[in-house]
Motif scaffolding. Structure first.
Motif, PDB file in Angstrom:
ATOM      1  N   GLN A 634      50.998 -72.467 -16.370  1.00 48.45           N
ATOM      2  CA  GLN A 634      49.969 -73.118 -17.153  1.00 48.45           C
ATOM      3  C   GLN A 634      50.507 -73.614 -18.490  1.00 48.45           C
ATOM      4  N   ARG A 635      51.176 -72.710 -19.215  1.00 49.59           N
ATOM      5  CA  ARG A 635      51.737 -73.136 -20.496  1.00 49.59           C
ATOM      6  C   ARG A 635      53.238 -72.912 -20.422  1.00 49.59           C
ATOM      7  N   MET A 636      53.996 -73.783 -21.058  1.00 49.66           N
ATOM      8  CA  MET A 636      55.440 -73.603 -21.031  1.00 49.66           C
ATOM      9  C   MET A 636      56.050 -73.888 -22.394  1.00 49.66           C
ATOM     10  N   ILE A 637      57.043 -73.081 -22.715  1.00 49.48           N
ATOM     11  CA  ILE A 637      57.826 -73.275 -23.938  1.00 49.48           C
ATOM     12  C   ILE A 637      59.280 -73.428 -23.501  1.00 49.48           C
ATOM     13  N   ASN A 638      59.961 -74.410 -24.052  1.00 56.03           N
ATOM     14  CA  ASN A 638      61.350 -74.642 -23.671  1.00 56.03           C
ATOM     15  C   ASN A 638      62.271 -74.238 -24.811  1.00 56.03           C
ATOM     16  N   GLN A 639      63.153 -73.285 -24.523  1.00 56.30           N
ATOM     17  CA  GLN A 639      64.059 -72.882 -25.599  1.00 56.30           C
ATOM     18  C   GLN A 639      65.284 -73.778 -25.609  1.00 56.30           C
ATOM     19  N   GLY A 640      65.843 -73.968 -26.800  1.00 56.79           N
ATOM     20  CA  GLY A 640      67.043 -74.790 -26.928  1.00 56.79           C
ATOM     21  C   GLY A 640      68.290 -73.957 -26.711  1.00 56.79           C
ATOM     22  N   MET A 641      69.388 -74.634 -26.744  1.00 57.59           N
ATOM     23  CA  MET A 641      70.650 -73.955 -26.484  1.00 57.59           C
ATOM     24  C   MET A 641      71.203 -73.377 -27.779  1.00 57.59           C
ATOM     25  N   ILE A 642      71.867 -72.235 -27.679  1.00 56.90           N
ATOM     26  CA  ILE A 642      72.632 -71.758 -28.828  1.00 56.90           C
ATOM     27  C   ILE A 642      74.066 -72.203 -28.612  1.00 56.90           C
TER      28      ILE A 642
END
Length: 943
Positions: A634-642
């Motif tokens: 339903q909800r999504m958060i996309n993390q960036g790369m370290i």
RNA sequence: GCUCGGAUGGUGGAAUUGGUAGACACGUUGGACUUAAAAUCCAAUGGCCGAAUGUGGCCGUGCGGGUUCAAGUCCCGCUCCGAGUACCA
């Protein structure tokens, strides 16, 4: 007592494991009647390299959220597992002969150890592994359901294949609006009845949601195997540098295209970033236009093209077919055959990506054949060109060089005429770009119509004359589902007379057979072709030795395996089940209770792969009544790369000497990666360590700076083993603690952005944790008093509570950590020891730094875990301000500030500001043109 | 090539979404404590200029334009970097 993170973290990790603190309750166990909340991470592929600090970034974010939701009174499902089928394990198996299951198990063990140290609140009792037969039994089962289904466009859903057979028997297939192959023949009910069983099965395959079809692959003859695009570098195989060519193979495909419209529409209601939704929209690529048939002269064939611009049909001066187009061989004239064959051979060497990316070199060959323009009946030369892809649309285009730049370039390159059908436009330099008000010309009945109307009119005429029809096209292609690999799910399929048969449900799982090597066979069969025991006995319903194959009751099994995305397309539903994992993929009451993932956290690189396939399977399972939900996430958060901060040393090309970064170097030099673990925060290299790091540097000479140090240069790159810039979370936990790692990863910046890791910065959050600890202690003693809290302290606390609650909902964890720092600095300054402040503060930081919070909570005199204590909520009464420091600007530039009562009216503010001597000084006698007063914000004086 | 992101001090980043640019940290510099170091604490820290125990001026959010009383934020046109591009996961 000093803050001893080692003891504290070990103590509480043990406590959580022993008490199963984070166990999610199934509906039957949920006595407190808490609402369910499902927080999921994209599960990792357990690689041999282990985790680096980039991997846990998203896990820390989701863990904070999961812990926060527990504080808010939810029954939180927060599981973890492993996407444990995949190429790297197989590569390793090929090189070492070790069974991939063995290395995978070892890698998983290592991952688990690493994950456990970071203090995640996972419910490990629910873990899944896609390579576990108990799990892939259900992946196979879903495959069978897809095989037993077709898609009905009228109902907008998948239906059991029996229903289709029924319809064939009643009415044939002429008036069906269902998904099927382009080349499916028409037949009547009578004809259907007369077809042999074999023929009926062949036809059904053209409708099933998973089906066998010829598809193109990257074939490497030297390795005897199919390669992933990833394994091809500059057109050659990564392993060995062998030639690679495009080749057609009979493979399983998934009819995801049937779901194109629903996958597109479904995006509307998802709480995902607009960019990911946009990526999926573009990937699905809906375009409205028409399909038109061009007859081939002197042949009984038609070329079908799809165009979004039927209004330009009179501008067609040639046609281009993909070199792989079925008609090419048939229509090529003898004179052109040699050139055409040579060209086809050349294109077979190029990947689709190369062909699309390369717009500079124009290539193509005339087939010698002509099509007839369906309206003007003029002959149109038919070319082949590699800018047309067989897999997109119909694999053929009607070229309109005056309106399309690629067609324009192609026409100019080969001296093909460029008729202009756009009134009063100049096409001497380039094709004409679309403008709404342009009129069509040289186009018979379309003359003087603007583009929009011309499109409508053109479709009308095309349909009237029976040469084509309006059509909606999608760029989304059916997904190839076969892999010529060992380490994947076997298909539950055996072959009778070349036709696939499904193994019955109760005999699953069909487990991977043993093979002597993980390579393809001598004659290019997939690795499963090496298995000695890989035949299906239909009487015994079990796998038997190949030598028993008699094609009567014992048949050969499928040799391909499923792709990586098979297991990952439904795992989110598996976590919902605990008890009945052997009986069902997930039981109905569990599915009804947990519904779908409330919050999904993972990388945006999965935008058009995993995230689209999962949506497809979810919709399918819903259609067939196995799920109630239409969307998995339903909800999504996309993390960036370290990113890593690589270290480089300079080595002279001639002398082989190493030079410190600051030195002038006479000779040419190379920059070589040094292991970042050998470099301190001042960029000084540990020379002795470096000599040991690679044997060939053992006796190297090092030219240092004047002070004897040897400096390296730094550069931000992707974190990877090969770049020697990997930071291991274990090392960080050892040295600074898990709470410090968690806080630092969050403090680094917005979760969705790529950012470099810099170990030096860790001291900031370490200092914070020490200061936090100090707030509750005086010297060695734990000191918290029942004193009434200071007004300032209450304000500091409640500001932080307000900010952190908002930040967590927004996934803005970096700013939460900042506000914790501000709060703790302030409370330290106020020498606050009041329980009224320190108790809520402890709960507030708990999701971020759970170990120290548990310890402080215990010291505050509580029993059990802090993890389910209600989360603090702010009270506005402590935050109320009655004055505001107004910035006073002149022509938009802030010159000074003025503290004013917030209750003042606009006019009152203006009056006070104008009377201020600094205002008069700024104006220097000028009369202001305008004074803008925004109460509570700003005053701007113009003039 | 196409699609989707990103760019703010020496560094990571903040900015209530059009209203005091640089919060919070790191680093650096100076100071306190110490025989010394570490740890800790205090102060300064965007650039340039002007002052010299006055708090003043100019420039400044990748580049070039524009809208606005006001732009890091909105619009138009670029540059560079990253991701995806259908068999890596």
């Amino acid at each position: 007592m000093a803050y001893n993170f080692k003891d504290i973290e070990a103590k509480w990790q043990k406590f959580w494991a022993e008490n199963k603190t984070f166990k999610a309750k199934q509906p039957s166990e949920n006595q407190e009647n808490k609402n369910p909340f499902y927080v999921l991470d994209m599960f990792p592929y357990p690689s041999g390299a282990g985790l680096h600090v980039g991997h846990p970034l998203g896990y820390i974010g989701s863990d904070i959220y999961a812990r926060y939701k527990r504080h808010k009174g939810y029954n939180v499902l927060h599981p973890q597992g492993y996407d444990s089928f995949g190429l790297p394990a197989e590569q390793y198996a090929i090189q070492t002969g070790q069974h991939p299951a063995k290395t995978t198990t070892a890698n998983i063990k290592r991952y688990r150890e690493q994950l456990d140290r970071i203090g995640f609140s996972f419910d490990w009792d629910r873990q899944v592994r896609t390579s576990d037969p108990k799990y892939y039994r259900w992946t196979q089962w879903i495959f069978i359901q897809l095989f037993e289904s077709y898609y009905d466009f009228d109902d907008q859903r998948a239906q059991p294949i029996e229903k289709l057979i029924n319809r064939f028997e009643q009415n044939g297939n002429s008036d069906l609006n269902v998904a099927c192959d382009e080349d499916t023949p028409e037949f009547t009910a009578e004809q259907w009845q007369e077809f042999t069983n074999q023929r009926q099965e062949e036809i059904l395959l053209q409708y099933r949601l998973t089906y066998l079809a010829e598809t193109e692959v990257n074939w490497c003859p030297a390795l005897g195997t199919v390669l992933a695009n990833d394994e091809i570098v500059n057109g050659l195989s990564e392993r060995g540098g062998h030639a690679v060519e495009r080749k057609k193979m009979n493979q399983w495909s998934m009819r995801i295209s049937a779901y194109a419209e629903r996958l597109l529409q479904g995006l509307e209601n998802l709480d995902w970033s607009e960019s990911i939704k946009e990526s999926q929209r573009n990937w699905i690529g809906k375009s409205v236009g028409s399909q038109v048939k061009f007859a081939v002269k002197n042949h009984n064939d038609f070329i079908e093209v799809f165009t979004t611009r039927p209004d330009t049909i009179f501008g067609v001066s040639f046609m281009t077919l993909a070199p792989e187009h079925d008609l090419v061989k048939k229509i090529t004239t003898p004179e052109q055959k040699e050139a055409v064959d040579a060209y086809i051979k050349e294109t077979a060497k190029r990947s689709e990506r190369d062909r699309l990316a390369d717009v500079k070199s124009i290539s193509g060959v005339f087939t010698g054949a002509y099509a007839e323009h369906p309206l003007t009946h003029q002959p149109i030369p038919i070319w082949i060109g590699d800018y047309v892809l067989a897999s997109y649309g119909t694999g053929a285009v009607m070229a309109v060089p005056c309106g399309d730049q690629r067609d324009y370039d192609f026409a100019h390159h080969f001296n093909i005429p460029v008729p202009n059908i756009f009134k009063d436009t100049d096409i001497s330099e380039a094709a004409f770009g679309e403008k709404d008000d342009t009129l069509i010309t040289n186009s018979e009945f379309l003359n003087d119509l603007p583009i929009k109307q011309a499109i409508a009119k053109a479709i009308e005429v095309i349909e009237d004359q029976g040469i084509g029809k309006a059509k909606t096209n999608y760029r989304l292609r059916d997904a190839v589902f076969s892999r010529q690999r060992y380490w994947g799910e076997p298909f539950p399929v055996y072959y009778v007379n070349g036709l696939p048969q499904m193994i019955e449900d109760q005999h699953l799982p069909l487990e991977l057979p043993e093979v002597d090597e993980y390579l393809p066979t001598e004659d290019g069969e997939p690795p499963l072709g090496r298995a000695q025991t890989w035949a299906w006995d239909t009487n015994e319903s079990k796998v038997v030795d190949n030598n028993k194959i008699d094609h009567k009751t014992v048949f050969s099994l499928e040799l391909n395996t499923m792709p990586g995305w098979a297991g990952s397309s439904w795992y989110m539903f598996r976590y919902m089940e605990t008890e009945k994992r052997n009986e069902v993929f997930a039981s109905q009451d569990a599915l009804d209770y947990w519904q779908n993932v409330n919050l999904y956290v993972g990388g945006s690189e999965h935008a058009t792969g995993h995230l689209l396939y999962s949506r497809f399977w979810t919709k399918f399972l819903k259609d067939r009544g196995f799920l109630k939900v239409d969307e998995p996430f339903q909800r999504m958060i996309n993390q960036g790369m370290i990113l890593g901060e690589s270290a480089f040393v300079k080595r002279g090309n001639d002398t082989g000497k190493f030079y410190s970064e600051g030195l002038e170097i006479a000779e040419d030099y190379q920059r070589i990666h040094a292991d970042v673990n050998l470099v301190n925060t001042s960029n000084e290299l540990d020379i002795e360590g470096f000599k040991k790091f690679r044997p060939e540097f053992k006796d190297a000479e090092f030219i240092t700076e004047d002070d004897g140090s040897f400096k390296v240069s730094r550069e931000v790159e992707k974190m990877s083993k090969s770049k020697y810039n990997v930071i291991n979370p274990d090392d960080v936990c050892d040295e600074y603690g898990a709470d410090a790692l968690r806080l630092f990863e969050m403090f680094l910046g917005p979760i969705d952005q790529a950012k470099p890791w810099n170990t030096a910065g860790l001291s900031g959050v370490v200092g914070f944790l020490k200061k936090l600890w100090k707030l509750y202690h005086q010297g060695d003693k734990f000191v918290v008093t029942d004193d009434k809290a200071d007004k300032k302290a209450l304000k500091a606390l409640h500001q932080t509570i307000k900010k952190v609650n908002m930040d967590i909902e927004d996934f803005s964890f970096n700013t939460s950590v900042s506000s914790f720092m501000i709060c703790v600095n302030e409370l330290n300054q106020l020498k606050c020891t009041s329980r009224e402040i320190l108790e809520p503060l402890c709960v507030l930081v708990a999701p971020f730094a759970p170990h120290i919070a548990e310890e402080l909570w215990e010291r505050l005199g509580h029993e059990g875990s802090v993890s389910s204590v209600p989360y603090p909520e702010h009270n506005e009464k402590y935050l109320k301000e009655d004055t505001k420091t107004y910035p006073i600007s002149f022509n938009g530039k802030m010159r000074f500030t003025l503290d004013l009562d917030l209750n003042l009216s606009k006019d009152e503010i203006e009056e006070i500001v104008m009377q201020d001597e600094r205002t008069q000084k700024q104006l220097d006698g000028r009369e202001p043109k305008k004074v803008i007063v925004v109460p509570g914000k700003i005053v701007n004086i113009v003039g």
